[in-house]
Design a protein around this motif. Structure first.
Motif, PDB file in Angstrom:
ATOM      1  N   CYS A 205       0.779  -0.964   0.041  1.00 38.48           N
ATOM      2  CA  CYS A 205       0.176   0.011   0.047  1.00 38.48           C
ATOM      3  C   CYS A 205       0.902   1.280  -0.049  1.00 38.48           C
ATOM      4  O   CYS A 205       2.238   0.978   0.127  1.00 38.48           O
ATOM      5  CB  CYS A 205      -0.768  -0.120   1.219  1.00 38.48           C
ATOM      6  N   PRO A 206       0.425   2.364  -0.277  1.00 45.77           N
ATOM      7  CA  PRO A 206       1.116   3.813  -0.225  1.00 45.77           C
ATOM      8  C   PRO A 206       1.835   4.042   1.003  1.00 45.77           C
ATOM      9  O   PRO A 206       1.509   3.373   2.043  1.00 45.77           O
ATOM     10  CB  PRO A 206       0.351   4.693  -0.436  1.00 45.77           C
ATOM     11  N   GLY A 207       3.099   4.555   0.911  1.00 43.91           N
ATOM     12  CA  GLY A 207       3.760   4.784   2.242  1.00 43.91           C
ATOM     13  C   GLY A 207       3.045   5.953   3.302  1.00 43.91           C
ATOM     14  O   GLY A 207       2.373   6.587   2.605  1.00 43.91           O
ATOM     15  N   ILE A 208       3.088   5.511   4.203  1.00 39.91           N
ATOM     16  CA  ILE A 208       2.262   6.222   5.202  1.00 39.91           C
ATOM     17  C   ILE A 208       3.224   6.963   6.573  1.00 39.91           C
ATOM     18  O   ILE A 208       4.156   6.182   6.740  1.00 39.91           O
ATOM     19  CB  ILE A 208       1.384   5.037   5.982  1.00 39.91           C
ATOM     20  N   VAL A 209       2.966   8.155   6.761  1.00 37.01           N
ATOM     21  CA  VAL A 209       3.590   9.057   7.848  1.00 37.01           C
ATOM     22  C   VAL A 209       2.615   9.312   8.912  1.00 37.01           C
ATOM     23  O   VAL A 209       1.428   9.905   8.344  1.00 37.01           O
ATOM     24  CB  VAL A 209       4.321   9.950   7.328  1.00 37.01           C
ATOM     25  N   VAL A 210       2.987   9.148  10.106  1.00 36.32           N
ATOM     26  CA  VAL A 210       1.997   9.226  11.223  1.00 36.32           C
ATOM     27  C   VAL A 210       2.392  10.224  12.222  1.00 36.32           C
ATOM     28  O   VAL A 210       3.422  10.018  12.861  1.00 36.32           O
ATOM     29  CB  VAL A 210       1.546   7.974  11.545  1.00 36.32           C
ATOM     30  N   VAL A 211       1.531  11.244  12.907  1.00 33.09           N
ATOM     31  CA  VAL A 211       1.783  12.026  14.022  1.00 33.09           C
ATOM     32  C   VAL A 211       0.795  11.307  14.872  1.00 33.09           C
ATOM     33  O   VAL A 211      -0.468  11.507  14.752  1.00 33.09           O
ATOM     34  CB  VAL A 211       1.713  13.217  13.897  1.00 33.09           C
ATOM     35  N   GLN A 212       0.974  10.645  16.161  1.00 28.98           N
ATOM     36  CA  GLN A 212       0.065  10.367  17.154  1.00 28.98           C
ATOM     37  C   GLN A 212       0.773  10.910  18.305  1.00 28.98           C
ATOM     38  O   GLN A 212       1.953  10.864  18.579  1.00 28.98           O
ATOM     39  CB  GLN A 212       0.222   8.723  17.190  1.00 28.98           C
ATOM     40  N   HIS A 213      -0.105  11.923  18.898  1.00 27.05           N
ATOM     41  CA  HIS A 213       0.474  12.553  19.921  1.00 27.05           C
ATOM     42  C   HIS A 213       0.845  11.686  21.277  1.00 27.05           C
ATOM     43  O   HIS A 213      -0.063  10.977  21.733  1.00 27.05           O
ATOM     44  CB  HIS A 213      -0.758  13.341  20.758  1.00 27.05           C
ATOM     45  N   MET A 214       2.063  11.462  21.577  1.00 31.62           N
ATOM     46  CA  MET A 214       2.528  10.276  22.447  1.00 31.62           C
ATOM     47  C   MET A 214       3.799  10.859  23.090  1.00 31.62           C
ATOM     48  O   MET A 214       4.798  11.394  22.393  1.00 31.62           O
ATOM     49  CB  MET A 214       2.510   9.017  21.781  1.00 31.62           C
ATOM     50  N   PHE A 222       4.991   1.621  20.620  1.00 33.90           N
ATOM     51  CA  PHE A 222       3.496   1.645  19.964  1.00 33.90           C
ATOM     52  C   PHE A 222       3.748   0.857  18.500  1.00 33.90           C
ATOM     53  O   PHE A 222       3.215   0.181  17.967  1.00 33.90           O
ATOM     54  CB  PHE A 222       3.138   2.983  19.816  1.00 33.90           C
ATOM     55  N   ALA A 223       4.924   1.682  17.877  1.00 35.65           N
ATOM     56  CA  ALA A 223       5.282   0.999  16.719  1.00 35.65           C
ATOM     57  C   ALA A 223       5.360  -0.556  16.525  1.00 35.65           C
ATOM     58  O   ALA A 223       5.121  -0.936  15.478  1.00 35.65           O
ATOM     59  CB  ALA A 223       6.426   2.000  16.075  1.00 35.65           C
ATOM     60  N   GLU A 224       6.274  -0.938  17.548  1.00 35.89           N
ATOM     61  CA  GLU A 224       6.574  -2.289  17.646  1.00 35.89           C
ATOM     62  C   GLU A 224       5.253  -3.139  17.760  1.00 35.89           C
ATOM     63  O   GLU A 224       5.078  -4.470  17.233  1.00 35.89           O
ATOM     64  CB  GLU A 224       7.463  -2.559  18.973  1.00 35.89           C
ATOM     65  N   ARG A 235       7.100   1.331  12.193  1.00 42.30           N
ATOM     66  CA  ARG A 235       8.191   1.391  12.826  1.00 42.30           C
ATOM     67  C   ARG A 235       8.466   2.911  13.300  1.00 42.30           C
ATOM     68  O   ARG A 235       8.006   3.813  12.355  1.00 42.30           O
ATOM     69  CB  ARG A 235       9.628   0.882  12.422  1.00 42.30           C
ATOM     70  N   GLU A 236       9.140   3.217  14.374  1.00 39.38           N
ATOM     71  CA  GLU A 236       9.460   4.777  14.673  1.00 39.38           C
ATOM     72  C   GLU A 236      10.335   5.294  13.587  1.00 39.38           C
ATOM     73  O   GLU A 236      11.296   4.578  13.419  1.00 39.38           O
ATOM     74  CB  GLU A 236       9.932   4.901  15.936  1.00 39.38           C
ATOM     75  N   ALA A 237      10.005   6.553  12.972  1.00 36.82           N
ATOM     76  CA  ALA A 237      10.708   7.009  12.290  1.00 36.82           C
ATOM     77  C   ALA A 237      12.312   7.625  12.599  1.00 36.82           C
ATOM     78  O   ALA A 237      12.420   8.101  13.786  1.00 36.82           O
ATOM     79  CB  ALA A 237       9.883   8.410  11.737  1.00 36.82           C
ATOM     80  N   LYS A 238      12.958   7.536  11.602  1.00 33.17           N
ATOM     81  CA  LYS A 238      14.481   8.038  12.081  1.00 33.17           C
ATOM     82  C   LYS A 238      14.565   9.214  10.879  1.00 33.17           C
ATOM     83  O   LYS A 238      14.240   8.920   9.703  1.00 33.17           O
ATOM     84  CB  LYS A 238      15.514   6.929  11.969  1.00 33.17           C
ATOM     85  N   HIS A 239      15.742  10.115  11.058  1.00 31.95           N
ATOM     86  CA  HIS A 239      15.846  11.093  10.249  1.00 31.95           C
ATOM     87  C   HIS A 239      16.398  10.515   9.025  1.00 31.95           C
ATOM     88  O   HIS A 239      17.400   9.548   9.161  1.00 31.95           O
ATOM     89  CB  HIS A 239      16.647  12.291  10.948  1.00 31.95           C
ATOM     90  N   GLY A 240      15.879  11.037   8.011  1.00 30.36           N
ATOM     91  CA  GLY A 240      16.250  10.528   6.252  1.00 30.36           C
ATOM     92  C   GLY A 240      15.580   9.158   5.889  1.00 30.36           C
ATOM     93  O   GLY A 240      16.110   8.817   4.813  1.00 30.36           O
ATOM     94  N   ASP A 241      14.676   8.599   6.945  1.00 25.97           N
ATOM     95  CA  ASP A 241      14.089   7.458   6.306  1.00 25.97           C
ATOM     96  C   ASP A 241      13.248   7.795   4.833  1.00 25.97           C
ATOM     97  O   ASP A 241      12.696   8.818   4.944  1.00 25.97           O
ATOM     98  CB  ASP A 241      13.090   6.798   7.416  1.00 25.97           C
ATOM     99  N   ARG A 242      13.333   6.880   4.238  1.00 25.22           N
ATOM    100  CA  ARG A 242      12.557   6.996   2.814  1.00 25.22           C
ATOM    101  C   ARG A 242      11.116   6.511   3.029  1.00 25.22           C
ATOM    102  O   ARG A 242      10.771   5.514   3.820  1.00 25.22           O
ATOM    103  CB  ARG A 242      13.118   6.047   1.767  1.00 25.22           C
ATOM    104  N   VAL A 243      10.172   7.169   2.558  1.00 24.03           N
ATOM    105  CA  VAL A 243       8.856   6.947   2.568  1.00 24.03           C
ATOM    106  C   VAL A 243       8.584   5.911   1.487  1.00 24.03           C
ATOM    107  O   VAL A 243       8.556   6.468   0.257  1.00 24.03           O
ATOM    108  CB  VAL A 243       7.923   8.189   2.555  1.00 24.03           C
ATOM    109  N   ILE A 250       6.141   6.230  12.288  1.00 18.07           N
ATOM    110  CA  ILE A 250       5.351   6.948  13.297  1.00 18.07           C
ATOM    111  C   ILE A 250       6.347   7.947  13.740  1.00 18.07           C
ATOM    112  O   ILE A 250       7.570   7.456  14.147  1.00 18.07           O
ATOM    113  CB  ILE A 250       5.324   6.007  14.604  1.00 18.07           C
ATOM    114  N   ALA A 251       6.193   8.955  13.910  1.00 18.72           N
ATOM    115  CA  ALA A 251       6.846  10.140  14.306  1.00 18.72           C
ATOM    116  C   ALA A 251       7.329   9.897  15.841  1.00 18.72           C
ATOM    117  O   ALA A 251       6.384   9.688  16.547  1.00 18.72           O
ATOM    118  CB  ALA A 251       5.981  11.667  14.438  1.00 18.72           C
ATOM    119  N   PRO A 252       8.492  10.152  16.146  1.00 17.02           N
ATOM    120  CA  PRO A 252       8.874   9.812  17.477  1.00 17.02           C
ATOM    121  C   PRO A 252       8.207  10.963  18.602  1.00 17.02           C
ATOM    122  O   PRO A 252       8.653  12.175  18.202  1.00 17.02           O
ATOM    123  CB  PRO A 252      10.589   9.952  17.395  1.00 17.02           C
TER     124      PRO A 252
END
Length: 366
Positions: A205-214, A222-224, A235-243, A250-252
């Protein structure tokens, strides 16, 4: 005047019980029914007068908080705010509690507890007020702070301008791409809503980017958890990850996440910065970056949550040609963020939670 929100405090720490009780005693619209050292004492009190909201610790004698939460949600669903330590063990137990129906989290350190709870007054009051409005049956996040000197300290409610300027990114419209992006923003009740959506998506499915207030430490767990339940990778995002297709980032907690673009590929930037709409990560920051660098190639989705974070960003995405979706009131735990997005005209479509996965798959088909 509306009736005050009746609160029961359940924590084995006498310091926590004392400070939380004193803090809430000064909060307008809140009444503390009692404070108990464990769930069994709490149940005795609650049988005489049932609370509107329970503030609950996890690790306690005689009956742990998770067992108590499950009992409450099975027998008489009641909004629960978890007051948990920032230890790895505490974070894992808190994630289990959110999965079992808790509304939100207030984190507490192991040291400097009294001072922390006094400083976190607004977070606690805000969480309780949001929980009181929550539709907990759909489960089966900020106000000004008061400093140690007792003086009200109102932080500025910054917009996404504090992190990213509006407008089309340099060169973003020059190189064509057909790659689709799904951007999701959510808060109170969002852990359950995200699980309901992401577990219904196929591996491709398309790449997904998520902000969950946490808070920090919780987003990785949560990502695990989601990764163990979903066909897609989460997984939790790291700087430079490709979408990329089949991956949800998931935004850290404690960092902002932005969508960026290099040629025809999308990546994420994970950055420090001030609170935006009193949140970090902020949905508005992510959504503005999506409007700026993805335009019509992105599907923006705003789901259950308190406040208005993401409402302006969703409107910016819609104005940039993106299709945008807001979760409907009936399926929300808290109809705050989607309501504000709809009021601003940012949501082109309003859908119940169960239809959001098909909207994502429709976006994948173009």
């Amino acid at each position: 005047m509306s009736a005050p929100i009746k609160v029961m405090i359940v924590d084995d720490s006498a310091v926590v019980r004392q400070v939380v009780r004193q803090t809430l005693a000064n909060a307008p619209g809140i009444e503390v029914l009692g404070a108990a050292p464990d769930p069994l004492f709490a149940l005795e009190h609650m049988r005489r007068q049932w609370p509107d909201v329970i503030v609950l610790d996890i690790e306690m004698p005689r009956m742990d908080g998770l067992t108590f939460l499950k009992k409450i949600m099975a027998e008489r669903p009641t909004p629960v705010v978890i007051c948990s330590t920032l230890t790895e063990k505490g974070a894992q137990a808190t994630m289990d509690a959110l999965a079992a129906g808790a509304v939100s989290i207030i984190t507490k350190p192991k040291a400097g507890l009294k001072q922390f709870l006094e400083d976190a007054h607004s977070d606690l009051v805000g969480a309780i007020k949001a929980a009181a409005r929550a539709n907990v049956r759909k489960l089966i996040p900020s106000l000004p702070t008061i400093g140690a000197d007792g003086v009200l300290k109102v932080p500025p409610k910054l917009t996404a301008d504090a992190i990213i300027s509006p407008g089309l990114g340099t060169g973003a419209g020059m190189i064509g791409t057909t790659e689709k992006i799904i951007a999701i923003g959510t808060s109170t009740g969002g852990t359950q809503a995200l699980e309901a959506v992401l577990t219904r998506l196929p591996a491709v499915c398309p790449g997904i980017v998520v902000v969950q207030h946490m808070p920090e430490k919780f987003t990785a767990l949560f990502a695990e958890r989601l990764n163990s339940l979903c066909q897609i990778e989460v997984r939790e995002a790291k700087h430079g990850d490709r979408v990329r297709p089949g991956l949800a980032l998931i935004a850290p907690g404690g960092k902002h996440m932005l969508l960026s673009r290099s040629g025809a590929q999308y990546t994420v930037e994970v950055v420090d910065g001030p609170l935006v709409n009193r949140h970090r990560p902020s949905v508005d920051v992510l959504f503005r970056s999506c409007a700026k660098f993805a335009g019509k190639n992105v599907l923006g989705i705003i789901m259950t949550g308190m406040g208005d974070d993401g409402a302006k960003g969703l409107k910016e995405m819609a104005d940039a040609g993106a299709h945008t979706v807001a979760q409907d009131e009936a399926s929300c735990v808290v109809f705050g963020m989607p309501k504000e997005a709809i009021k601003l005209g940012g949501a082109k479509t309003v859908l119940p939670l169960e239809r959001i996965p098909e909207a994502i798959l429709a976006a994948a088909r173009g």
